[in-house]
Design an enzyme around this catalytic site. Structure first.
Site, PDB file in Angstrom:
ATOM      1  N   ARG A   1      21.031  19.591  39.679  1.00 59.39           N
ATOM      2  CA  ARG A   1      22.352  19.941  39.121  1.00 59.39           C
ATOM      3  C   ARG A   1      23.313  20.276  40.255  1.00 59.39           C
ATOM      4  O   ARG A   1      22.904  20.640  41.353  1.00 59.39           O
ATOM      5  CB  ARG A   1      22.212  21.144  38.183  1.00 59.39           C
TER       6      ARG A   1
ATOM      7  N   LYS B   1       8.582  26.305  40.691  1.00 58.40           N
ATOM      8  CA  LYS B   1       9.180  25.163  39.982  1.00 58.40           C
ATOM      9  C   LYS B   1       8.320  23.910  40.129  1.00 58.40           C
ATOM     10  O   LYS B   1       8.021  23.483  41.238  1.00 58.40           O
ATOM     11  CB  LYS B   1      10.579  24.927  40.555  1.00 58.40           C
TER      12      LYS B   1
ATOM     13  N   ARG C   1      19.138  34.070  37.230  1.00 55.77           N
ATOM     14  CA  ARG C   1      18.257  34.625  38.273  1.00 55.77           C
ATOM     15  C   ARG C   1      17.664  35.905  37.714  1.00 55.77           C
ATOM     16  O   ARG C   1      18.320  36.599  36.938  1.00 55.77           O
ATOM     17  CB  ARG C   1      19.060  34.995  39.531  1.00 55.77           C
TER      18      ARG C   1
HETATM   19  P1  ATP Z   1      19.300  26.782  38.315  1.00 53.51           P
HETATM   20  O1  ATP Z   1      18.730  25.723  37.434  1.00 53.51           O
HETATM   21  O2  ATP Z   1      19.020  28.133  37.845  1.00 53.51           O
HETATM   22  O3  ATP Z   1      20.720  26.578  38.714  1.00 53.51           O
HETATM   23  P2  ATP Z   1      17.903  25.758  40.646  1.00 53.51           P
HETATM   24  O4  ATP Z   1      17.984  26.479  41.954  1.00 53.51           O
HETATM   25  O5  ATP Z   1      16.548  25.376  40.150  1.00 53.51           O
HETATM   26  O6  ATP Z   1      18.545  26.741  39.639  1.00 53.51           O
HETATM   27  P3  ATP Z   1      18.717  23.079  40.205  1.00 53.51           P
HETATM   28  O7  ATP Z   1      20.010  22.408  40.453  1.00 53.51           O
HETATM   29  O8  ATP Z   1      18.225  23.166  38.792  1.00 53.51           O
HETATM   30  O9  ATP Z   1      18.806  24.492  40.808  1.00 53.51           O
HETATM   31  O10 ATP Z   1      17.588  22.302  41.040  1.00 53.51           O
HETATM   32  C1  ATP Z   1      17.797  21.877  42.360  1.00 53.51           C
HETATM   33  C2  ATP Z   1      16.976  22.765  43.304  1.00 53.51           C
HETATM   34  O11 ATP Z   1      15.588  22.510  43.062  1.00 53.51           O
HETATM   35  C3  ATP Z   1      17.178  22.461  44.764  1.00 53.51           C
HETATM   36  O12 ATP Z   1      18.274  23.177  45.276  1.00 53.51           O
HETATM   37  C4  ATP Z   1      15.850  22.951  45.381  1.00 53.51           C
HETATM   38  O13 ATP Z   1      15.851  24.351  45.542  1.00 53.51           O
HETATM   39  C5  ATP Z   1      14.850  22.672  44.279  1.00 53.51           C
HETATM   40  N1  ATP Z   1      14.092  21.407  44.488  1.00 53.51           N
HETATM   41  C6  ATP Z   1      14.455  20.268  45.082  1.00 53.51           C
HETATM   42  N2  ATP Z   1      13.478  19.354  45.041  1.00 53.51           N
HETATM   43  C7  ATP Z   1      12.466  19.926  44.390  1.00 53.51           C
HETATM   44  C8  ATP Z   1      11.179  19.481  44.003  1.00 53.51           C
HETATM   45  N3  ATP Z   1      10.720  18.255  44.233  1.00 53.51           N
HETATM   46  N4  ATP Z   1      10.408  20.383  43.360  1.00 53.51           N
HETATM   47  C9  ATP Z   1      10.826  21.625  43.068  1.00 53.51           C
HETATM   48  N5  ATP Z   1      12.044  22.095  43.399  1.00 53.51           N
HETATM   49  C10 ATP Z   1      12.852  21.245  44.040  1.00 53.51           C
HETATM   50  C1  BTN Z   2      17.159  20.127  38.588  1.00 49.08           C
HETATM   51  O1  BTN Z   2      16.198  20.894  38.520  1.00 49.08           O
HETATM   52  O2  BTN Z   2      18.261  20.452  39.000  1.00 49.08           O
HETATM   53  C2  BTN Z   2      17.027  18.740  38.060  1.00 49.08           C
HETATM   54  C3  BTN Z   2      16.221  17.827  38.925  1.00 49.08           C
HETATM   55  C4  BTN Z   2      16.165  16.442  38.322  1.00 49.08           C
HETATM   56  C5  BTN Z   2      15.460  15.454  39.191  1.00 49.08           C
HETATM   57  C6  BTN Z   2      15.303  14.124  38.496  1.00 49.08           C
HETATM   58  S1  BTN Z   2      14.237  13.005  39.373  1.00 49.08           S
HETATM   59  C7  BTN Z   2      14.720  11.704  38.331  1.00 49.08           C
HETATM   60  C8  BTN Z   2      16.215  11.846  38.107  1.00 49.08           C
HETATM   61  N1  BTN Z   2      16.950  11.227  39.186  1.00 49.08           N
HETATM   62  C9  BTN Z   2      17.645  12.111  39.892  1.00 49.08           C
HETATM   63  O3  BTN Z   2      18.367  11.844  40.882  1.00 49.08           O
HETATM   64  N2  BTN Z   2      17.476  13.343  39.404  1.00 49.08           N
HETATM   65  C10 BTN Z   2      16.584  13.338  38.258  1.00 49.08           C
END
Ligand code: ATP
Ligand code: BTN
Length: 319
Positions: A115, A180, A314
């Site tokens: 996101r 995660k 958070r």
């Molecule tokens: P929120 O959803 O509360 O805003 P979030 O920190 O999980 O929090 P997202 O945008 O949902 O943010 O997810 C992107 C984030 O996930 C990245 O900034 C990184 O911290 C984490 N991330 C990136 N790649 C992976 C992966 N393969 N597995 C787990 N976490 C990942």
């Molecule tokens: C998140 O936690 O913010 C969402 C992560 C979503 C990752 C998936 S991987 C398949 C699809 N293609 C992308 O570029 N993002 C989503």
């Protein structure tokens, strides 16, 4: 295409001669060597080359078997790519010429996104990278709580494939022991007043045990949790089945029909949290969900519902 062909043959971790690989891919032995050098450098794969024996990958790969998947979902157009920018980007482009539903898998994403433009770590052939385009035919109520519904589908697939029950964090994260393991990214395509679809992007960490690019939060994978490699095609099959069940239920009976099931795997029920809503921070205790998938917080003695794709939770005690 040559690359995928070569890596499909090498995926078993056994030795294959340059000649065998060249014949199968329709290229010369010199071209085999060149392409394998390229693939190993680009995707971080370890390749052994032994004179008289040929090549083998130090770690076998579990690749997506498109034919096997497609055979099980005859009415769903499924596409599988080797290395692409992002399955969500491809799905959005494809929807310009092809109707939803459709599913796109990739072995690798060069620009995997979370996101708000955050990066999603997407190493070659290790995890699940899926975008499922779902047609919105019943008005906007069909997208109520959709990222929660997709999360539930992932939890059930994880249970079915490895027997572990994951937890959900509102609105789009799947956790195991607070780390995660999967994330969901929804994007609306088309005109909400007319024809539109939702691209449901799902990333699940399956066999990843280390990362080249650091991830700035606690993460895990199914292999780390269970000590076993996951068959990525089997997992893909399970997610597609599960999505079908949960998306149909949401479409026919609304999000409220899934609310209790979602709450039964909610990891943060009753926790003190801080919710960021744009520039505002709201502190409260999570009491549950609204009927449209809103998060319900007890703030200064009053229950308040919050909804929207850009909100972040958070734990209050977190630094
Ligand atoms: P929120 O959803 O509360 O805003 P979030 O920190 O999980 O929090 P997202 O945008 O949902 O943010 O997810 C992107 C984030 O996930 C990245 O900034 C990184 O911290 C984490 N991330 C990136 N790649 C992976 C992966 N393969 N597995 C787990 N976490 C990942
Ligand atoms: C998140 O936690 O913010 C969402 C992560 C979503 C990752 C998936 S991987 C398949 C699809 N293609 C992308 O570029 N993002 C989503």
């Amino acid at each position: 295409m040559y690359m995928l062909k070569l890596l499909t043959l090498l995926a078993d971790g056994n030795f294959h001669s340059g000649n065998e690989l060249g014949v199968a891919a329709g290229i010369s032995r010199a071209a085999v060597w060149k392409r394998l050098q390229g693939a190993t450098a680009e995707f971080g794969l370890e390749l052994q080359s032994v004179p008289g024996k040929g090549y083998r990958l130090s770690h076998p790969l579990s690749l997506i078997n498109l034919n096997a998947l497609q055979a099980n979902f005859p009415y769903l157009p499924i596409f599988a790519y080797d290395s692409i920018s992002s399955t969500n980007e491809y799905a959005k482009k494809m929807l310009a010429t092809q109707p939803a539903p459709l599913a796109i898998f990739a072995e690798h994403q060069t620009l995997g996104r979370g996101r708000r433009g955050r990066k999603w770590n997407s190493p070659y052939a290790q995890n699940l990278y899926l975008s499922y385009a779902w047609p919105v035919t019943r008005g906007m109520a069909q997208i109520d709580g959709l990222s929660l519904v997709a999360g539930l589908a992932v939890v059930r697939a994880v249970e079915q494939v490895v027997g572990t029950t994951a937890q959900l964090k509102w609105p789009n994260d799947v956790l195991i022991n607070n780390a995660k393991v999967a994330g969901i990214l929804l994007e609306l395509v088309g005109d909400p007043a007319d024809l539109c679809s939702v691209v449901i992007g799902i990333g699940v960490n399956l066999n990843m045990t280390s990362t080249n690019q650091a991830i700035d939060q606690e993460w895990t994978s199914l292999a780390l949790e269970t000590g076993k490699q996951v068959d990525r095609t089997q997992f893909a099959q399970s997610v597609l089945e599960s999505l079908d069940v949960y998306l149909e239920k949401q479409k026919n009976y609304g999000f409220s029909s899934l609310k209790n099931e979602w709450l039964s795997v909610h990891g943060w029920q009753g926790r003190e949290v801080v919710l960021s809503v744009g520039n505002e921070l709201v502190q409260g205790r999570i009491t549950g969900l609204g009927d449209k998938g809103e998060i319900c917080l007890l703030v200064d003695g009053q229950e308040r519902l919050f909804i929207g794709g850009e909100l972040s939770l958070r734990l209050h005690d977190d630094p």
